[in-house]
Scaffold this active site. Structure first.
Site, PDB file in Angstrom:
ATOM      1  N   ASP A   1       0.838  -1.204   0.000  1.00  9.21           N
ATOM      2  CA  ASP A   1       0.000   0.000   0.000  1.00  9.21           C
ATOM      3  C   ASP A   1       0.871   1.250   0.000  1.00  9.21           C
ATOM      4  O   ASP A   1       0.388   2.361   0.199  1.00  9.21           O
ATOM      5  CB  ASP A   1      -0.933   0.009   1.225  1.00  9.21           C
ATOM      6  CG  ASP A   1      -0.162  -0.014   2.533  1.00  9.21           C
ATOM      7  OD1 ASP A   1       0.973  -0.527   2.560  1.00  9.21           O
ATOM      8  OD2 ASP A   1      -0.684   0.472   3.548  1.00  9.21           O
TER       9      ASP A   1
ATOM     10  N   HIS B   1       3.400   6.539   0.463  1.00  8.49           N
ATOM     11  CA  HIS B   1       4.666   7.246   0.184  1.00  8.49           C
ATOM     12  C   HIS B   1       4.743   7.814  -1.226  1.00  8.49           C
ATOM     13  O   HIS B   1       5.610   8.629  -1.511  1.00  8.49           O
ATOM     14  CB  HIS B   1       5.862   6.298   0.363  1.00  8.49           C
ATOM     15  CG  HIS B   1       5.906   5.635   1.699  1.00  8.49           C
ATOM     16  ND1 HIS B   1       6.432   4.383   1.895  1.00  8.49           N
ATOM     17  CD2 HIS B   1       5.468   6.045   2.920  1.00  8.49           C
ATOM     18  CE1 HIS B   1       6.320   4.057   3.173  1.00  8.49           C
ATOM     19  NE2 HIS B   1       5.729   5.048   3.815  1.00  8.49           N
TER      20      HIS B   1
ATOM     21  N   ASP C   1       8.858   4.914  -3.966  1.00  5.51           N
ATOM     22  CA  ASP C   1       9.346   3.622  -3.439  1.00  5.51           C
ATOM     23  C   ASP C   1       9.593   2.594  -4.545  1.00  5.51           C
ATOM     24  O   ASP C   1      10.162   1.543  -4.297  1.00  5.51           O
ATOM     25  CB  ASP C   1       8.298   3.014  -2.484  1.00  5.51           C
ATOM     26  CG  ASP C   1       8.399   3.570  -1.078  1.00  5.51           C
ATOM     27  OD1 ASP C   1       9.333   4.345  -0.808  1.00  5.51           O
ATOM     28  OD2 ASP C   1       7.531   3.238  -0.244  1.00  5.51           O
TER      29      ASP C   1
ATOM     30  N   TYR D   1       0.209   2.578  15.014  1.00  4.80           N
ATOM     31  CA  TYR D   1       1.328   3.488  14.773  1.00  4.80           C
ATOM     32  C   TYR D   1       1.218   4.706  15.690  1.00  4.80           C
ATOM     33  O   TYR D   1       0.495   5.652  15.387  1.00  4.80           O
ATOM     34  CB  TYR D   1       1.311   3.959  13.313  1.00  4.80           C
ATOM     35  CG  TYR D   1       1.829   2.971  12.288  1.00  4.80           C
ATOM     36  CD1 TYR D   1       2.045   1.639  12.606  1.00  4.80           C
ATOM     37  CD2 TYR D   1       2.115   3.384  11.000  1.00  4.80           C
ATOM     38  CE1 TYR D   1       2.527   0.739  11.663  1.00  4.80           C
ATOM     39  CE2 TYR D   1       2.595   2.497  10.047  1.00  4.80           C
ATOM     40  CZ  TYR D   1       2.798   1.175  10.394  1.00  4.80           C
ATOM     41  OH  TYR D   1       3.277   0.299   9.451  1.00  4.80           O
TER      42      TYR D   1
ATOM     43  N   ARG E   1       1.887   8.130  16.774  1.00  7.64           N
ATOM     44  CA  ARG E   1       2.429   9.307  16.073  1.00  7.64           C
ATOM     45  C   ARG E   1       1.742  10.569  16.542  1.00  7.64           C
ATOM     46  O   ARG E   1       0.592  10.532  16.961  1.00  7.64           O
ATOM     47  CB  ARG E   1       2.248   9.195  14.561  1.00  7.64           C
ATOM     48  CG  ARG E   1       3.278   8.267  13.991  1.00  7.64           C
ATOM     49  CD  ARG E   1       3.570   8.367  12.573  1.00  7.64           C
ATOM     50  NE  ARG E   1       4.338   7.150  12.274  1.00  7.64           N
ATOM     51  CZ  ARG E   1       4.409   6.589  11.108  1.00  7.64           C
ATOM     52  NH1 ARG E   1       3.801   7.127  10.090  1.00  7.64           N
ATOM     53  NH2 ARG E   1       5.125   5.497  10.929  1.00  7.64           N
TER      54      ARG E   1
ATOM     55  N   LYS F   1      -0.087  -4.823  14.109  1.00  9.96           N
ATOM     56  CA  LYS F   1       1.192  -4.656  13.413  1.00  9.96           C
ATOM     57  C   LYS F   1       1.933  -3.512  14.077  1.00  9.96           C
ATOM     58  O   LYS F   1       1.427  -2.384  14.131  1.00  9.96           O
ATOM     59  CB  LYS F   1       0.880  -4.330  11.962  1.00  9.96           C
ATOM     60  CG  LYS F   1       2.043  -3.960  11.094  1.00  9.96           C
ATOM     61  CD  LYS F   1       1.521  -3.755   9.690  1.00  9.96           C
ATOM     62  CE  LYS F   1       2.589  -3.438   8.700  1.00  9.96           C
ATOM     63  NZ  LYS F   1       3.280  -2.187   8.985  1.00  9.96           N
TER      64      LYS F   1
ATOM     65  N   SER G   1       6.429  -5.124  11.907  1.00  6.60           N
ATOM     66  CA  SER G   1       6.411  -4.324  10.682  1.00  6.60           C
ATOM     67  C   SER G   1       7.786  -4.340  10.013  1.00  6.60           C
ATOM     68  O   SER G   1       8.809  -4.312  10.700  1.00  6.60           O
ATOM     69  CB  SER G   1       6.044  -2.900  11.072  1.00  6.60           C
ATOM     70  OG  SER G   1       5.710  -2.175   9.947  1.00  6.60           O
ATOM     71  N   GLY G   2       7.801  -4.369   8.686  1.00  5.90           N
ATOM     72  CA  GLY G   2       9.071  -4.458   7.957  1.00  5.90           C
ATOM     73  C   GLY G   2       9.910  -3.193   8.007  1.00  5.90           C
ATOM     74  O   GLY G   2      11.034  -3.199   8.468  1.00  5.90           O
TER      75      GLY G   2
ATOM     76  N   ARG H   1       8.683  -3.390   1.584  1.00  7.09           N
ATOM     77  CA  ARG H   1       9.892  -2.990   0.861  1.00  7.09           C
ATOM     78  C   ARG H   1      11.056  -3.955   1.000  1.00  7.09           C
ATOM     79  O   ARG H   1      11.820  -4.140   0.049  1.00  7.09           O
ATOM     80  CB  ARG H   1      10.295  -1.574   1.305  1.00  7.09           C
ATOM     81  CG  ARG H   1       9.340  -0.519   0.820  1.00  7.09           C
ATOM     82  CD  ARG H   1       9.495   0.782   1.542  1.00  7.09           C
ATOM     83  NE  ARG H   1       8.961   0.730   2.902  1.00  7.09           N
ATOM     84  CZ  ARG H   1       8.980   1.740   3.753  1.00  7.09           C
ATOM     85  NH1 ARG H   1       9.532   2.880   3.404  1.00  7.09           N
ATOM     86  NH2 ARG H   1       8.454   1.606   4.963  1.00  7.09           N
TER      87      ARG H   1
HETATM   88  P1  FBP Z   1       7.047  -1.843   4.734  1.00  2.00           P
HETATM   89  O1  FBP Z   1       7.440  -3.228   5.159  1.00  2.00           O
HETATM   90  O2  FBP Z   1       7.460  -1.548   3.326  1.00  2.00           O
HETATM   91  O3  FBP Z   1       7.510  -0.796   5.724  1.00  2.00           O
HETATM   92  O4  FBP Z   1       5.453  -1.815   4.734  1.00  2.00           O
HETATM   93  C1  FBP Z   1       4.736  -1.785   5.934  1.00  2.00           C
HETATM   94  C2  FBP Z   1       3.856  -0.550   6.004  1.00  2.00           C
HETATM   95  O5  FBP Z   1       3.086  -0.513   7.191  1.00  2.00           O
HETATM   96  C3  FBP Z   1       2.913  -0.391   4.837  1.00  2.00           C
HETATM   97  O6  FBP Z   1       1.745  -1.132   5.004  1.00  2.00           O
HETATM   98  C4  FBP Z   1       2.712   1.089   4.815  1.00  2.00           C
HETATM   99  O7  FBP Z   1       2.500   1.564   3.540  1.00  2.00           O
HETATM  100  C5  FBP Z   1       3.995   1.633   5.304  1.00  2.00           C
HETATM  101  O8  FBP Z   1       4.645   0.629   6.032  1.00  2.00           O
HETATM  102  C6  FBP Z   1       3.773   2.848   6.168  1.00  2.00           C
HETATM  103  O9  FBP Z   1       5.000   3.282   6.615  1.00  2.00           O
HETATM  104  P2  FBP Z   1       5.212   4.677   7.299  1.00  2.00           P
HETATM  105  O10 FBP Z   1       3.891   5.208   7.779  1.00  2.00           O
HETATM  106  O11 FBP Z   1       6.168   4.381   8.404  1.00  2.00           O
HETATM  107  O12 FBP Z   1       5.822   5.535   6.264  1.00  2.00           O
END
Ligand code: FBP
Length: 256
Positions: free
Chosen positions: A20, A25, A29, A145, A147, A175, A200-201, A230
């Site tokens: 997504d 972003h 990417d 998240y 923030r 996540k 989370s990745g 990513r």
């Molecule tokens: P990645 O493994 O590429 O970080 O993806 C996880 C993810 O949560 C995506 O679903 C989302 O688009 C992105 O990271 C959001 O990352 P951030 O808000 O930190 O920029």
């Protein structure tokens, strides 16, 4: 309320491919290859992953009615925002649970920016989604998240708070970012209670071995898997990364 995580887990463990980022972003990417959603669906299918996260537009145009429908479960992300929204973020709902069901979803996802001044809007939307999804038998994954002004999203206590919020609000899976060490991540897992925790990745790492090490630590701390974007599809060889992740998460090899 009946819902099942079995369509997006294998023996309680999971590797989910996130795609997504085009919304979150922008195309920055991507390269010429991975800008094409078909290529990512192909990676997820060949690697036999437990699910792919798509926004509704891509789900409708590339997944619905395609051969991928039988190869990889769909997780529809129900809200999102662009990177131009920063300080006190709010990601509005842009897809309903009903639409997600029609797109063939096996689960739905929603980001809550915990600590943002606009958190109340996301709590409200999430609570309706949680009820509707569970009534339709779908599990709900919260992107927890933290923030906003004065919120340190790297602080392990803040990450644990996010995991607890997911439990309190009824998410089936949460996540979260890795905290940096297995001890503090074990506290995150404990805080999430019966809500399963996925790591989370994040942005592509320079040395992928460091990423594998983090996944190992998260799994040893009680995570049920990972949601990675990513670090898989920006890799030189995405299937090789997926295979290593499978070894770590499931303890098995796949044939490439
Ligand atoms: P990645 O493994 O590429 O970080 O993806 C996880 C993810 O949560 C995506 O679903 C989302 O688009 C992105 O990271 C959001 O990352 P951030 O808000 O930190 O920029």
């Amino acid at each position: 309320m009946e819902y099942s995580l079995s369509r997006i887990t294998t023996n309680g463990k999971t590797i989910i491919l996130a795609y997504d980022q085009g919304l979150e972003h922008g195309p920055t990417d991507f390269n010429d290859e991975n800008i094409d959603p078909n290529k990512i669906l192909e990676i997820g299918s060949l690697a036999n992953l437990n699910g792919i996260v798509l926004q509704k537009g891509i789900a409708e145009k590339y997944y619905l009615g395609s051969a991928f429908q039988t190869k990889i479960p769909l997780i529809v992300k129900l809200n999102g925002k662009t990177r131009f929204i920063n300080n006190e973020p709010y990601a509005p709902q842009i897809c309903s649970v009903d639409e997600a069901v029609k797109l063939g979803a096996s689960a739905v996802g929603y980001t809550v920016y915990i600590g943002s001044e606009r958190q109340d809007l996301m709590f409200k939307e999430f609570s309706v989604i949680e009820r509707e999804a569970h009534n339709r038998g779908l599990p709900v994954i919260m992107w927890a998240y933290p923030r906003g002004k004065g919120v340190d999203d790297a602080d392990p206590d803040v990450i644990a708070y996010g995991a607890r919020v997911a439990l309190e609000l009824g998410a089936d899976m949460v996540k979260v970012k890795y905290t940096g060490d297995p001890k503090s991540f074990a506290w995150v897992v404990k805080s999430a209670g019966k809500t399963l925790v996925v790591m989370s990745g994040g942005p592509k790492v320079e040395n992928v071995e460091n990423f594998y090490q983090q996944v190992k630590e998260a799994m040893s701390a009680g995570a049920c898997g990972v949601v990675v974007g990513r670090n898989i599809w920006q890799a030189q060889n995405p299937l090789e990364v997926a295979e290593r992740l499978r070894e770590i998460v499931f303890g098995v090899l796949i044939n490439l």
